[in-house]
Design an enzyme around this catalytic site. Structure first.
Site, PDB file in Angstrom:
ATOM      1  N   CYS A   2      -5.043  -5.064 -11.377  1.00  0.00           N
ATOM      2  CA  CYS A   2      -4.001  -6.031 -11.691  1.00  0.00           C
ATOM      3  C   CYS A   2      -2.788  -5.302 -12.276  1.00  0.00           C
ATOM      4  CB  CYS A   2      -4.404  -7.073 -12.729  1.00  0.00           C
ATOM      5  SG  CYS A   2      -5.972  -7.869 -12.433  1.00  0.00           S
ATOM      6  N   TRP A  76      -6.024  -8.630  -9.126  1.00  0.00           N
ATOM      7  CA  TRP A  76      -7.112  -8.181  -8.248  1.00  0.00           C
ATOM      8  C   TRP A  76      -8.368  -8.783  -8.861  1.00  0.00           C
ATOM      9  CZ3 TRP A  76     -11.553  -5.013  -8.443  1.00  0.00           C
ATOM     10  CH2 TRP A  76     -12.074  -4.642  -7.188  1.00  0.00           C
ATOM     11  N   GLU A 483     -12.052  11.351   6.182  1.00  0.00           N
ATOM     12  CA  GLU A 483     -10.779  10.736   5.779  1.00  0.00           C
ATOM     13  C   GLU A 483     -10.217   9.878   6.922  1.00  0.00           C
ATOM     14  OE1 GLU A 483      -9.303  10.063   3.204  1.00  0.00           O
ATOM     15  OE2 GLU A 483      -7.211   9.778   3.741  1.00  0.00           O
ATOM     16  N   LYS A 487      -9.525   5.862   6.696  1.00  0.00           N
ATOM     17  CA  LYS A 487      -8.211   5.255   6.977  1.00  0.00           C
ATOM     18  C   LYS A 487      -8.384   4.090   7.960  1.00  0.00           C
ATOM     19  CE  LYS A 487      -6.111   6.384   4.400  1.00  0.00           C
ATOM     20  NZ  LYS A 487      -6.454   7.324   3.389  1.00  0.00           N
ATOM     21  N   GLU A 490     -10.149   1.107   6.222  1.00  0.00           N
ATOM     22  CA  GLU A 490      -9.319   0.469   5.200  1.00  0.00           C
ATOM     23  C   GLU A 490      -8.282  -0.470   5.775  1.00  0.00           C
ATOM     24  OE1 GLU A 490      -8.061   3.159   1.479  1.00  0.00           O
ATOM     25  OE2 GLU A 490      -7.812   4.188   3.373  1.00  0.00           O
ATOM     26  N   HIS A 506     -29.451  13.430  15.220  1.00  0.00           N
ATOM     27  CA  HIS A 506     -30.450  12.897  14.283  1.00  0.00           C
ATOM     28  C   HIS A 506     -30.263  11.404  14.015  1.00  0.00           C
ATOM     29  CE1 HIS A 506     -31.869  16.919  13.695  1.00  0.00           C
ATOM     30  NE2 HIS A 506     -30.676  17.330  13.296  1.00  0.00           N
TER      31      HIS A 506
HETATM   32  C1  G6P Z   1      -8.311   3.343  -4.241  1.00  0.00           C
HETATM   33  C2  G6P Z   1      -7.211   3.542  -3.218  1.00  0.00           C
HETATM   34  C3  G6P Z   1      -7.462   4.833  -2.439  1.00  0.00           C
HETATM   35  C4  G6P Z   1      -7.596   6.007  -3.390  1.00  0.00           C
HETATM   36  C5  G6P Z   1      -8.680   5.763  -4.447  1.00  0.00           C
HETATM   37  C6  G6P Z   1      -8.638   6.815  -5.541  1.00  0.00           C
HETATM   38  O1  G6P Z   1      -9.498   3.057  -3.600  1.00  0.00           O
HETATM   39  O2  G6P Z   1      -7.155   2.437  -2.340  1.00  0.00           O
HETATM   40  O3  G6P Z   1      -6.379   5.053  -1.559  1.00  0.00           O
HETATM   41  O4  G6P Z   1      -7.916   7.153  -2.671  1.00  0.00           O
HETATM   42  O5  G6P Z   1      -8.448   4.504  -5.081  1.00  0.00           O
HETATM   43  O6  G6P Z   1      -7.428   6.687  -6.230  1.00  0.00           O
HETATM   44  P1  G6P Z   1      -6.722   7.845  -7.032  1.00  0.00           P
HETATM   45  O7  G6P Z   1      -5.459   7.225  -7.547  1.00  0.00           O
HETATM   46  O8  G6P Z   1      -7.649   8.207  -8.144  1.00  0.00           O
HETATM   47  O9  G6P Z   1      -6.481   8.970  -6.107  1.00  0.00           O
END
Ligand code: G6P
Length: 610
Positions: A2, A76, A483, A487, A490, A506
């Site tokens: 939030c 949130w 990664e 992406k 997400e 496997h």
């Molecule tokens: C959230 C975001 C991600 C990010 C993760 C860690 O899940 O949506 O994009 O990688 O937090 O955040 P940080 O600010 O610690 O890199």
């Protein structure tokens, strides 16, 4: 998580609150709301479920709202679904309004106690207990500030609060324990917010509150005290953030803007940190050399995308003889760490406010880890302030929830760390001048890779009707596959899994059919022959492959195999370059699917709850 904002001013605070909420929406967007004191003793509170646009519609439908004191919130959801009733601010007794970022862990116990005192609750949130506690203490004779102090003493958890009293226009009280909170100082105005970016259109003068601080904000006077009422001095700082850096410009989405800013972000992160032949140790902090000299092992801790950067770094650091472990922050705290001596803890975080990473760093300190280094993108964030050494990535503000340029600049920082660590071990013969040259060439290679966008846009069409996708790679490119899959999940809501290609046989091979696109990251490295065999195994089973390769990989498109050639670069930095096409792929799939790319459902940029 939030976002919260508050303002006292000699003009209407409504536009300030709405502008601030827009800039804070990355912290959550399940609902939003504000309370403005329109005359002594009277609030107007408006709240709306959904994104900020819904609140703006509600404002337009409600006509003129004008007041000099107000607080606002973007949510949130943690406790209670994202309804209007659960949206902040919460009000008690018709005169106290409160916004909160964080979680009150003992809310059930406090709620029962308050119900026994005759209080009726209007929402399912944990926050509502705080506002009711304050109101009750005021009814029982305490003044506004004392009631807040007394209430906070009974709360467990981490939070940041903004509170106004309708009977005291021109005053906001803020409190910080765990979650970030800053005070902005303007001309005849003062503000409270979760971050500096929220206020950058109003002022450049800020005070960053520390844990335990309570701030009493009036237009002309700001006083910070602790829970016992002792007055504290906190330095005022000037932010050099460029307001335009948080504007969308002519891009469709922040994610698109940030993907295309990556070449510049890398240049900015390198600037002042390297000469032609040397990485300057001081870029990690004045004591870096002394600490690095003693370092025998590295423990990386991070979450989400930042965790993937850590996984890449393990290959680099081990290559120069530095033992390295990488762990997800939320799991690090559940294990004993018997040998923390001479081990440097490296935390990676874009925001510097991810609670799991902060908690893991605290735990590492308790376990006796020798020293800490934060690689972070937000100055003055909690992680930066809690770490001994700091390397600031200069990616600029990252607004899109899916991290892109922060990841790439974290990798640059970790590569610089590797180069510095390599000096400890002459056996591992890393040529510093050569490694620096590779990094200097990186922005140009990123720009060249961005030119693949039209080809990737076409390929993205093939994912639009798919439910699942598989990402395959080997070695240092495996974290890049992780990664890429993250992406896609997400922002396009396509279920994507990344597998180390050797694991294909496997289990995941059973999933391969014509409906399962398989993406592979295939630079011409030492693993390429084995990876080619895995690619053939997928083809032999009718799988459709999309392979990102470099020109030396010697792979060409044929039936069920599409090859996209990425610029050839040195193998050390190729994980950084191969990240770019996977970001573009996820972006274009999401664009075709019409999802909310910058604010994917159920997620938030900065996760300040455990
Ligand atoms: C959230 C975001 C991600 C990010 C993760 C860690 O899940 O949506 O994009 O990688 O937090 O955040 P940080 O600010 O610690 O890199």
């Amino acid at each position: 998580m939030c976002g919260i904002i508050g303002a006292v001013s000699d003009s209407n605070v409504l536009p300030i609150l709405l502008d601030g909420l827009k800039r804070l929406e990355y912290r959550g967007y399940d609902s939003s709301g504000f309370a403005i004191i329109v005359e002594p003793g009277k609030f107007i509170r408006l709240r709306a479920p959904g994104k900020l646009i819904e609140l703006e519609r509600t404002v337009n439908a409600n006509g003129n709202i004008d007041g000099f004191t107000g607080i606002a919130h973007t949510r949130w959801a943690t406790h209670g679904p994202p309804t209007e009733q659960n949206a902040h601010p919460h009000i008690s007794g018709g005169r106290i309004a409160l916004v909160c970022n964080g979680i009150v862990e003992n809310h059930e116990e406090l709620r029962s106690w308050l119900i026994d005192q005759g209080i009726q609750f209007q929402s399912e949130t944990d926050t509502e207990v705080i506002v009711n506690l304050i109101q009750l203490h005021m009814e029982r004779g305490l003044d506004f500030l004392s009631a807040i102090r007394t209430s906070i003493q009974t709360l467990k958890g981490a939070f940041a609060l903004g509170i106004v009293n309708a009977d005291e226009p021109g005053r906001i009280i803020g409190a910080r324990r765990g979650s970030p909170l800053i005070v902005g100082i303007g001309e005849n105005s003062a503000y409270l917010a979760s971050d500096i970016a929220a206020l950058i259109a109003q002022t450049r003068k800020f005070i960053v509150l520390e844990n335990g601080d309570i701030v009493d904000i009036k237009q002309e006077e700001i006083q910070i005290t602790n829970l016992d009422g002792h007055v504290l001095n906190r330095d005022m700082q000037f932010s050099d953030m460029n307001p335009q850096s948080v504007e969308l410009g002519n891009r469709r989405h922040y994610m698109e803007k940030e993907i295309f800013e990556q070449g510049q972000a890398v240049s900015d992160t390198l600037e002042g940190r390297i000469t032609t032949s040397r990485v300057l140790d001081e870029c990690f902090g004045i004591e870096a050399r002394q600490i690095f000299d003693k370092t025998e092992r590295i423990q990386i801790i991070a979450c989400g995308t930042s965790y993937h950067a850590g996984l890449v770094a393990r290959y680099w650091l081990e290559d120069v003889g530095m033992p390295c472990q990488v762990e997800i922050a939320s799991e690090f705290i559940y294990r004993n760490h018997p040998t923390p001596k001479n081990c440097l803890v490296v935390t990676l975080s874009q925001s510097g406010e991810t609670i799991d990473t902060l908690t893991a760093l605290d735990y590492a300190k308790q376990c006796g880890y020798s020293h800490s280094l934060a690689i972070c993108n937000v100055p003055d964030s909690s992680l930066v302030r809690n770490s001994e050494l700091v390397f600031m990535t200069h990616a600029g503000p990252e607004i899109g929830v899916a991290s892109t340029k922060a990841f790439v600049t974290q990798l640059v920082a970790l590569r610089l760390l590797t180069i510095v660590m390599a000096r400890k071990n002459s056996l591992h013969n890393l040529n510093e001048t050569e490694s620096i040259r590779e990094l200097r060439e990186l922005p140009a290679s990123i720009e060249a890779t961005l030119n693949l966008e039209p080809a990737i846009q076409k390929i993205a069409q093939q994912f639009a009707d798919k439910q699942h996708a598989l990402f395959l790679a080997r070695g240092i490119h495996f974290p890049i596959a992780l990664e890429g899959a993250l992406k896609l999940k997400e922002i396009s809501y396509v279920h994507a899994e990344a597998y180390a290609a050797g694991e294909l046989k496997h289990g995941p091979l059973a999933l391969v059919d014509r409906n399962m696109p398989v993406v592979s990251v295939a630079p011409n490295d030492a693993q390429i022959d084995k990876l080619k065999s895995n690619i053939e195994e997928v083809r032999a089973r009718g799988g459709k492959l999309i392979v990102f390769a470099d020109s030396e990989t010697r792979l060409s498109s044929r039936e069920n195999l599409q090859v996209i050639h990425v610029a050839s670069v040195e193998s050390t930095i190729s994980p950084i370059v191969f990240t770019i096409p996977l970001q573009l792929l996820a972006y274009h799939v999401a664009l075709i699917k019409g999802t909310d790319i910058d604010k994917p459902r159920n997620l938030a940029k900065s996760v300040t709850v455990e």
